[in-house]
Design an enzyme around this catalytic site. Structure first.
Site, mmCIF file in Angstrom:
data_model
loop_
_atom_site.group_PDB
_atom_site.id
_atom_site.type_symbol
_atom_site.label_atom_id
_atom_site.label_comp_id
_atom_site.label_asym_id
_atom_site.label_seq_id
_atom_site.Cartn_x
_atom_site.Cartn_y
_atom_site.Cartn_z
ATOM 1 N N HIS A 1 -4.438 49.692 -44.686
ATOM 2 C CA HIS A 1 -3.563 50.534 -45.511
ATOM 3 C C HIS A 1 -2.137 50.451 -45.003
ATOM 4 O O HIS A 1 -1.898 50.345 -43.790
ATOM 5 C CB HIS A 1 -4.058 51.986 -45.582
ATOM 6 C CG HIS A 1 -4.156 52.699 -44.271
ATOM 7 N ND1 HIS A 1 -3.107 53.409 -43.734
ATOM 8 C CD2 HIS A 1 -5.172 52.826 -43.387
ATOM 9 C CE1 HIS A 1 -3.484 53.952 -42.583
ATOM 10 N NE2 HIS A 1 -4.730 53.601 -42.341
ATOM 11 N N ASP B 1 0.329 52.735 -45.970
ATOM 12 C CA ASP B 1 0.958 54.056 -45.818
ATOM 13 C C ASP B 1 0.669 54.577 -44.410
ATOM 14 O O ASP B 1 -0.266 54.123 -43.756
ATOM 15 C CB ASP B 1 0.419 55.035 -46.875
ATOM 16 C CG ASP B 1 -1.041 55.379 -46.642
ATOM 17 O OD1 ASP B 1 -1.875 54.438 -46.625
ATOM 18 O OD2 ASP B 1 -1.365 56.560 -46.454
ATOM 19 N N GLU C 1 -4.058 56.082 -47.887
ATOM 20 C CA GLU C 1 -5.206 56.407 -47.028
ATOM 21 C C GLU C 1 -4.961 57.662 -46.205
ATOM 22 O O GLU C 1 -5.826 58.520 -46.077
ATOM 23 C CB GLU C 1 -5.519 55.228 -46.101
ATOM 24 C CG GLU C 1 -6.913 55.290 -45.469
ATOM 25 C CD GLU C 1 -6.997 56.087 -44.177
ATOM 26 O OE1 GLU C 1 -8.115 56.418 -43.767
ATOM 27 O OE2 GLU C 1 -5.951 56.403 -43.572
HETATM 28 ZN ZN ZN Z 1 -5.708 54.322 -40.591
#
Ligand code: ZN
Length: 480
Positions: free
Chosen positions: A110, A112, A178
């Site tokens: 992820h 973010d 996430e």
């Molecule tokens: Zn993570």
């Protein structure tokens, strides 16, 4: 902490995997990889509503650019809507279809990150990557921008070295929400099921055993949370006029909370799945130091430390609503509320655990206090079969890259979306790997990445891709 558990880590086609060439290719590109990671750390892409969404878009754009630079033509930024119709975080998908009937591998990470928290606690600015003593500091340096770069760098090395023989299908899936709890993950899977279909999924969002010792994460705990209120009066009353025959709500709440553990500190709720983990144990000394346990404080629960962390439930009270001390007055408080969070052993049905908690709370209130229970979030646990072809290739690749036997370890934390992946693709083989180590401090101040281990992780994944490309997913029981 000695890594135990001997592994079957030999690869059937080790001679065709070109370990040295792949290692050199990763090494040759490594300074570029680290520079790209530093660039990503500079973008504060946080998927929480209170942060500037343009930064998250900028993060997705930068990641998409890196996927294109790795030689992937089919790159898109897509998102699904939340239930209220607002758009979810931007995911970056990059695809290279498989050839000659080879399997497809989906590489998840992820882009973010968590908010920085109190910036006064950071030794260097959270969104300016800073190298010190072999570690790279910055928000997302480990969790999980290093995962993004590990996938891309491993792929680039494999594509370069294997050339025309590289027929493995590869899908990059870099999620953009996430850390905000993946609110649209399930819908995203539903809407993009064919796009994301794969035979093997590598989730690079976990930890290694420690610096210098790799691990494959073979189990994760599930998680549930909820709130409960204890009420004794319809309204507050004067504690001088009425106090004595009535126990106030905070006291009764405390008594109820106290029933959640037995005197040894084990979770006292009946009918929860739990088992003893004996294959591997952790050092209490390291655990105490990592968790900053104060001298004289005894650890709770029975059984090995690994069981208490990986294969038994753990319940915490994470919030209490009572009047703040500075606002306190001499009254009997009519109601008080608490929020719990419980980690679940692998194999525990979250719904059943929620009911067990409800049942316990409703039947253990003292003095007939009224209990109102509100279930919250639920996330499933995960455990993997390490005899699967993909897991065996992964264990071989980790051992080959680090030069030490990898550990098959549990993790006390949870990655709830893994169960969404299993629901969507029941036959898929899921591997949970990662670039973190116990001192990475993901989510905390001074998050960091061990740079040498980062390189090992990339080499391991390049070997994994080469291994899968060479032998597919047939079960080679006997290593050649
Ligand atoms: Zn993570």
């Amino acid at each position: 902490m000695a890594p135990a558990t001997p592994q079957k880590t030999s690869s059937p086609k080790v001679n065709v995997i070109r370990v040295n060439d792949l290692t050199e290719a990763v090494e040759g590109a490594f300074s570029t990889t680290v520079a790209a990671l530093k660039q990503l750390v500079g973008i504060p892409g946080i998927a929480w509503p209170s942060f500037d969404p343009r930064e998250l878009e900028r993060s997705a754009e930068a990641v998409a650019e890196l996927v294109r630079a790795a030689g992937i033509d089919d790159v898109r930024i897509i998102r699904s809507n939340r239930e209220d119709g607002t758009p979810g975080g931007p995911a970056v998908i990059g695809r290279r279809p498989s050839r000659e009937g080879k399997p497809t591998i989906l590489l998840y990470a992820h882009h973010d990150v968590q908010p920085p928290g109190d910036s006064a606690l950071w030794y260097s600015a959270p969104f300016a990557a800073h190298e010190r003593d072999g570690r790279l500091y910055g928000r997302g340096a480990a969790d999980d921008k290093a995962g993004v770069l590990a996938h891309l760098a491993a792929y680039s090395a494999a594509a370069k070295v294997i050339g025309d023989e590289f027929g493995l299908g590869v899908t990059f899936f870099f999620e953009g929400e996430e850390e905000a709890g993946s609110p649209t993950f399930r819908r995203f899977l539903d809407e993009n099921r064919e796009l994301l279909r794969a035979d093997v999924i590598v989730v690079a969002d976990s930890s290694n055993w420690k610096v210098g010792v790799p691990a494959l994460t073979t189990s994760l705990r599930g998680v549930i949370d909820g709130t409960f209120e204890v009420r004794v009066l319809e309204h507050a009353v004067h504690s001088g006029m009425y106090g004595g025959p009535i126990l106030d709500a905070p006291t009764l709440l405390a008594r109820l909370i106290a029933t959640l553990h037995d005197d040894a500190g084990n979770v006292a709720i009946a009918n929860l799945v739990q088992r003893d983990e004996i294959a591997l144990d952790l050092s209490e000394e390291d655990y105490r130091a990592d968790a900053s346990v104060l001298d004289g404080v005894r650890l709770a629960g029975q059984g090995s430390l690994a069981s208490r962390l990986w294969t038994k439930p753990a319940l915490s009270i994470i919030g209490i609503d009572v009047p703040a001390v500075d606002l306190a007055s001499n009254t009997l408080i009519p109601a008080a509320r608490a929020k719990f969070s419980m980690r679940l052993a692998p194999g525990q049905d979250p719904e059943a655990a929620m009911e067990a908690v409800r049942e316990h709370l409703e039947s253990h209130a003292s003095f007939g206090a009224r209990v109102t229970f509100h279930p919250g979030e639920k996330g499933c646990s995960f455990s993997t079969d390490t005899s699967s072809p993909a897991a065996r290739i992964a264990l071989w690749a980790l051992g080959e890259s680090w030069g030490v036997t990898p550990v098959e370890m549990g993790i006390g934390g949870s990655i709830p979306f893994i169960s969404d992946l299993i629901d969507a693709y029941p036959d898929v083989q899921i591997l949970v790997t990662g670039v973190e180590d116990p001192d990475s401090r993901a989510h905390s101040a001074n998050e960091s990445l061990d740079i040498k281990d980062f390189q090992h992780a990339i080499v391991a994944e390049a070997l994994m891709l080469a291994g899968l490309n060479a032998q597919g997913l047939e079960d080679h029981a006997e290593p050649a």
